[in-house]
Design an enzyme around this catalytic site. Structure first.
Site, PDB file in Angstrom:
ATOM      1  N   ASP A 138      14.105   5.827   0.026  1.00 30.47           N
ATOM      2  CA  ASP A 138      12.870   6.031  -0.744  1.00 30.47           C
ATOM      3  C   ASP A 138      11.819   5.023  -0.268  1.00 30.47           C
ATOM      4  O   ASP A 138      12.091   3.815  -0.208  1.00 30.47           O
ATOM      5  CB  ASP A 138      13.214   5.791  -2.224  1.00 30.47           C
ATOM      6  CG  ASP A 138      12.124   6.237  -3.182  1.00 30.47           C
ATOM      7  OD1 ASP A 138      11.325   7.105  -2.805  1.00 30.47           O
ATOM      8  OD2 ASP A 138      12.106   5.717  -4.318  1.00 30.47           O
ATOM      9  N   ASP A 153       6.809   6.155   4.493  1.00 31.77           N
ATOM     10  CA  ASP A 153       5.599   6.175   3.672  1.00 31.77           C
ATOM     11  C   ASP A 153       4.484   5.446   4.415  1.00 31.77           C
ATOM     12  O   ASP A 153       4.320   4.235   4.290  1.00 31.77           O
ATOM     13  CB  ASP A 153       5.891   5.514   2.319  1.00 31.77           C
ATOM     14  CG  ASP A 153       4.685   5.538   1.399  1.00 31.77           C
ATOM     15  OD1 ASP A 153       3.606   5.991   1.850  1.00 31.77           O
ATOM     16  OD2 ASP A 153       4.814   5.102   0.242  1.00 31.77           O
ATOM     17  N   GLY A 206       5.997   4.057 -12.070  1.00 33.29           N
ATOM     18  CA  GLY A 206       6.158   3.136 -13.188  1.00 33.29           C
ATOM     19  C   GLY A 206       6.014   3.790 -14.553  1.00 33.29           C
ATOM     20  O   GLY A 206       5.885   5.013 -14.681  1.00 33.29           O
ATOM     21  N   GLY A 224       6.563   9.646  -8.549  1.00 27.64           N
ATOM     22  CA  GLY A 224       5.953   9.196  -9.799  1.00 27.64           C
ATOM     23  C   GLY A 224       6.038  10.208 -10.916  1.00 27.64           C
ATOM     24  O   GLY A 224       5.083  10.398 -11.668  1.00 27.64           O
ATOM     25  N   SER A 226       8.141  10.463 -13.636  1.00 24.49           N
ATOM     26  CA  SER A 226       8.772  10.169 -14.928  1.00 24.49           C
ATOM     27  C   SER A 226       7.854  10.591 -16.061  1.00 24.49           C
ATOM     28  O   SER A 226       6.626  10.543 -15.937  1.00 24.49           O
ATOM     29  CB  SER A 226       9.092   8.668 -15.042  1.00 24.49           C
ATOM     30  OG  SER A 226      10.297   8.384 -14.351  1.00 24.49           O
ATOM     31  N   SER A 272      11.763   5.688 -13.267  1.00 20.98           N
ATOM     32  CA  SER A 272      11.394   4.920 -14.476  1.00 20.98           C
ATOM     33  C   SER A 272      12.043   5.464 -15.752  1.00 20.98           C
ATOM     34  O   SER A 272      12.460   4.681 -16.619  1.00 20.98           O
ATOM     35  CB  SER A 272       9.873   4.905 -14.656  1.00 20.98           C
ATOM     36  OG  SER A 272       9.264   4.258 -13.570  1.00 20.98           O
TER      37      SER A 272
HETATM   38  P1  13P Z   1       8.685   7.070 -11.473  1.00 21.71           P
HETATM   39  O1  13P Z   1       8.310   5.613 -11.482  1.00 21.71           O
HETATM   40  O2  13P Z   1       7.638   7.902 -12.144  1.00 21.71           O
HETATM   41  O3  13P Z   1      10.041   7.318 -11.995  1.00 21.71           O
HETATM   42  O4  13P Z   1       8.683   7.545  -9.927  1.00 21.71           O
HETATM   43  C1  13P Z   1       9.785   7.243  -9.097  1.00 21.71           C
HETATM   44  C2  13P Z   1       9.512   7.517  -7.666  1.00 21.71           C
HETATM   45  O5  13P Z   1       8.550   8.142  -7.286  1.00 21.71           O
HETATM   46  C3  13P Z   1      10.476   7.000  -6.688  1.00 21.71           C
HETATM   47  O6  13P Z   1      10.060   7.211  -5.379  1.00 21.71           O
HETATM   48  O1  G3H Z   2       9.049   4.388  -6.201  1.00 21.78           O
HETATM   49  C1  G3H Z   2       9.740   3.385  -6.392  1.00 21.78           C
HETATM   50  C2  G3H Z   2      11.060   3.520  -7.040  1.00 21.78           C
HETATM   51  O2  G3H Z   2      10.928   3.626  -8.428  1.00 21.78           O
HETATM   52  C3  G3H Z   2      11.937   2.386  -6.622  1.00 21.78           C
HETATM   53  O3  G3H Z   2      11.530   1.208  -7.227  1.00 21.78           O
HETATM   54  O4  G3H Z   2      11.267  -0.427  -5.347  1.00 21.78           O
HETATM   55  O5  G3H Z   2      11.668  -1.195  -7.708  1.00 21.78           O
HETATM   56  O6  G3H Z   2      13.511  -0.113  -6.376  1.00 21.78           O
HETATM   57  P1  G3H Z   2      12.024  -0.220  -6.619  1.00 21.78           P
HETATM   58 ZN    ZN Z   3       7.937   7.087  -5.112  1.00 23.38          ZN
END
Ligand code: 13P
Ligand code: G3H
Ligand code: ZN
Length: 331
Positions: free
Chosen positions: A94, A116, A191, A234, A236, A279
């Site tokens: 990720d 990214d 977040g 993003g 959540s 999140s």
């Molecule tokens: P959230 O913070 O909305 O859960 O998004 C997670 C995400 O995009 C991880 O790449």
């Molecule tokens: O998009 C980011 C994910 O929620 C991962 O978060 O970098 O704190 O592990 P992190």
């Molecule tokens: Zn992300």
């Protein structure tokens, strides 16, 4: 010595995404950093018969050790079989930010990586993404790129028009890089505080209602790239019940606003075939743990609070698969 994802029993995202685009649903991409999160993801996806993408961030690799995480994913494949259902499982990096990080993941058994380059210029993003695609594809690994910057109030960036993905750029980006999927920016952000209160309206109960996602941009992108897999980061929803539980049991989360589930459901029926959720899992775990700590202050066995946290996570993921992403029954 490098390890192929195939030796770990994992799959890349090619077939998963083709089926998701065809079937009008999105594959869940859930982040994990520890045992309980992984157990909950696998239990939920086996019980709902859903394909799944296990996401590991650079931060997760640092926190948990990349070798250990990769072997946990191998264990997850065997665990799913033991639970009685052979679901497709991908292991995905990720938000990879360098070629070296992506290469390291390809070499250590990841079946999919995200590069990214969204914070770079268009040309630099293309050059970096193309380099990752060439290396990854030589190893059968699929690649997610990103165009457009996700606003995040945590970065003091407001979701302005200029940060959204520009539909007129997507064909050139996808053609020149060779990416397998494209993350776009249409109003989601990372977040638990996705919008400032002044970006929202309030309903009769005083609950903050965020501005809707830019489905017009999504439709334009779909028109440019028919049938091409689109990814939403993003995503959540920041359930108010979990925020309330956290605050009731000593937490201090303010102005927490997420993406309404109906909007994600609508996106999942379109070309969006991967939805990233981290999140909401963090909130569910924290709510469960805080509750145990307050209600049973004598407990000091980690299983007594991590167990309920794992159960809450499992319930959350089953709900997402069945009612939001539509991936239940698609494995
Ligand atoms: P959230 O913070 O909305 O859960 O998004 C997670 C995400 O995009 C991880 O790449
Ligand atoms: O998009 C980011 C994910 O929620 C991962 O978060 O970098 O704190 O592990 P992190
Ligand atoms: Zn992300």
């Amino acid at each position: 010595m490098s390890t192929s994802y195939k030796d770990l029993g994992l799959v890349n995202t090619t077939e998963m995404f083709a089926k998701a685009v065809e079937g009008g649903y999105a594959v869940p991409a859930y982040n994990f950093n520890n045992l309980e999160q992984l157990q909950a993801i696998i239990q939920a996806c086996v019980e709902t018969k859903s394909p799944v993408i296990l996401q590991v961030s650079a931060g997760a690799r640092k926190y948990a050790n990349s070798n250990l995480l990769r072997n946990m994913a191998r264990g997850a494949v065997e665990y799913a079989k033991e639970l009685g259902c052979e679901i497709p499982i991908a292991l995905h990096l990720d938000h990879g930010d360098t070629f070296e990080l992506c290469k390291d993941c390809v070499d250590s058994g990841f079946s999919s990586v995200m590069i990214d380059g969204s914070h770079h210029s268009f040309e630099e993003n293309i050059a970096l993404t193309k380099k990752v695609v060439e290396y990854a594809h030589a190893n059968g690994v699929t690649v997610e790129g990103e165009l457009g910057v996700l606003a995040g109030v945590e970065d003091d960036v407001v979701a302005e028009q200029s940060h959204y993905t520009k539909p007129e750029e997507v064909i050139e980006f996808v053609t020149r890089t060779g990416v397998d999927s494209l993350a776009i920016s249409i109003g989601t952000s990372h977040g638990a505080n996705k919008f400032t209160p002044d970006q929202c309206t309030r309903n009769a109960d005083g609950v903050l209602i965020p501005p809707p996602l830019r489905f017009d941009i999504l439709e334009e992108i779909e028109a440019q790239l028919p049938g091409f897999p689109i990814v939403l980061h993003g995503s959540s929803s920041v359930p108010p019940e979990d925020v309330d539980t956290i605050n009731k049991f000593g937490g201090a989360l303010k102005d927490s606003v997420g993406i309404p589930e109906e909007q994600l459901r609508k996106a999942a029926k379109s070309a969006v075939c991967k939805i990233n959720i981290d999140s909401d899992g963090r909130l569910a775990m924290t709510a469960a743990i805080r509750k145990v700590f307050v209600e049973k202050p004598g407990e000091f066995d980690p299983r007594k609070y991590l167990g309920p946290a794992r159960d809450a996570l499992k319930v959350l993921y089953m709900h997402k698969n069945a009612n939001v992403l539509g991936s239940a029954g698609k494995a």
